[in-house]
Design an enzyme around this catalytic site. Structure first.
Site, PDB file in Angstrom:
ATOM      1  N   ASP A 134      -5.044 -76.350  12.878  1.00  0.00           N
ATOM      2  CA  ASP A 134      -4.765 -74.961  12.500  1.00  0.00           C
ATOM      3  C   ASP A 134      -6.104 -74.289  12.222  1.00  0.00           C
ATOM      4  O   ASP A 134      -6.759 -74.580  11.223  1.00  0.00           O
ATOM      5  CB  ASP A 134      -3.875 -74.965  11.238  1.00  0.00           C
ATOM      6  CG  ASP A 134      -3.379 -73.583  10.854  1.00  0.00           C
ATOM      7  OD1 ASP A 134      -3.868 -72.581  11.408  1.00  0.00           O
ATOM      8  OD2 ASP A 134      -2.502 -73.508   9.964  1.00  0.00           O
ATOM      9  N   GLU A 150       2.174 -72.438  15.776  1.00  0.00           N
ATOM     10  CA  GLU A 150       1.990 -71.086  15.225  1.00  0.00           C
ATOM     11  C   GLU A 150       1.325 -70.182  16.247  1.00  0.00           C
ATOM     12  O   GLU A 150       0.429 -70.595  16.976  1.00  0.00           O
ATOM     13  CB  GLU A 150       1.110 -71.187  13.978  1.00  0.00           C
ATOM     14  CG  GLU A 150       0.723 -69.860  13.367  1.00  0.00           C
ATOM     15  CD  GLU A 150      -0.143 -70.030  12.118  1.00  0.00           C
ATOM     16  OE1 GLU A 150      -0.106 -69.131  11.264  1.00  0.00           O
ATOM     17  OE2 GLU A 150      -0.863 -71.042  12.007  1.00  0.00           O
TER      18      GLU A 150
END
Length: 380
Positions: A153, A361
């Site tokens: 991430d 995401e």
């Protein structure tokens, strides 16, 4: 036409490994548009297709073109960096090496320039039952293993326009079902999101899809659970969490998404309890966006705050980045700033021991004419 040809011939091509800044690959300053989608129909069944042909909405869209373009530049950097990382990440590498190689490439491609362009937050590389906010501190000996589930991430920004995008890396195919569940749930959230859509409705759709999956690990079957206390969120300029949360379970706020907003749509699936708690040593920190003037007595704390203001402002940072700037013996000062509420610590977030968590995401732009999944790539 001659000018256009000149631009095309002047453009550089990317090297392997990537080293050419994105702005030099697109010398005319226009960056690739992400996936453009029509908004979902309203609850009474009315189509939102009119937005794409509305002259008024087109004018509003064009008025923000510079902002959309900043997001697109940051997104192209993210795409190229993550493809590069996927080409070499493998078991046996230390987590510090993985993060430093990723960040070095990211800094080059975004053409890091003070607070005008750079990394938006520390590289998360959370493993297994740890779902978020883990990046190694100096001296951390953790090595990536064949049976690990690693969430990568990371964020890039141009003029504070942040791309927040994440994917999960595994080597053992036994986790494929878990990854598929979370990817499908994230895509569902993206599909449901739109202007005037209630946040709680997005969360309900995500939960329904996520829980429709089962995975078998080592002879035991698990229903994939959404991690109920982790959310997507709205994104502001230099502000990764801008106030609205996108739940991944039903029962969230009835607040609606609005035209012009930017969201990180992220989902986390788990084979554990489906809830995370603070655990392990803290590495992530961020200045409180709303903090006013707070008197600071410790000279070292004053100095550290100046370093944070100058290098990160209200963007998140980690201890490795302070080390990189040549700061040392700052832990007491950092604790003091946290105690005063000027800086907030964000410790790693973990589900129950022995469980596995995955994350996907994307960043979406709620443009007046259409929804743009700006961080979408050929990979996911």
């Amino acid at each position: 036409m001659a000018d256009r040809c000149h631009f095309l011939s002047a453009a550089k091509t990317q090297t392997d490994p990537p080293s050419v800044p994105i702005c030099e690959l697109y010398p005319n300053g226009v960056f690739p548009v992400g996936e453009e989608c029509e908004y979902p129909s309203s609850q009474d069944g009315r189509s939102a297709a009119w937005r794409m042909s509305s002259e008024e909405k087109r004018v509003l869209d064009e008025a923000r073109e510079d902002m959309w373009n900043d997001f697109r530049q940051a997104a192209e950097a993210h795409r190229q960096v993550r493809l590069y990382v996927k080409s070499w990440i493998k078991p046996g590498l230390s987590m510090i090496d993985i993060c430093e190689r990723l960040e070095e490439c990211s800094r080059r491609l975004i053409k890091e320039n003070g607070l005008k362009a750079g990394l938006a937050f520390p590289t998360g590389c959370s493993l297994n039952n740890c779902a978020a906010h883990y990046t190694p501190n100096a001296g951390d000996p953790t090595v990536l293993k064949y049976d690990d589930v690693c969430k990568i991430d990371f964020g890039t920004h141009v003029n504070g326009r942040i791309i927040d995008c994440a994917f999960t890396v595994t080597f053992n195919p036994k986790y494929d079902g878990l990854l598929e569940a979370v990817k499908d749930a994230t895509d569902t959230g993206i599909k449901c999101a739109g202007i005037d859509v209630r946040l709680c409705d997005v969360g309900e759709s995500i939960q329904e899809v996520m829980e429709s999956y089962e995975v078998e690990l080592d002879g035991k079957t698990y229903q994939v659970k959404p991690i109920r206390n982790l959310n997507g969120h709205s994104i502001g300029q230099y502000r990764i969490h801008a106030g609205k949360t996108v739940p991944i379970v039903k029962g969230g706020e009835a607040t609606r998404m609005e035209e012009g907003e930017v969201y990180a749509i992220e989902t986390f699936g788990s084979t554990g309890k489906g809830a995370v708690h603070d655990d392990m040593e803290c590495s992530h920190y961020m200045k409180n966006f709303d903090v006013g003037h707070v008197p600071i007595r410790l000279p070292r704390a004053k100095h550290l705050l100046n370093v944070v203001n100058e290098n990160f402002s209200t963007l998140a940072f980690c201890r490795r980045w302070l080390d990189r700037l040549g700061e040392s013996k700052y832990l007491m000062a950092l604790k003091n700033l946290c105690d005063l509420g000027i800086i907030d610590p964000y410790p790693p977030l973990c589900d129950s021991k022995g469980s596995y968590t995955a994350q996907y995401e994307h960043t979406i732009l709620l443009r007046p004419t259409c929804k743009e999944v700006v961080s979408r790539g050929d990979d996911f």
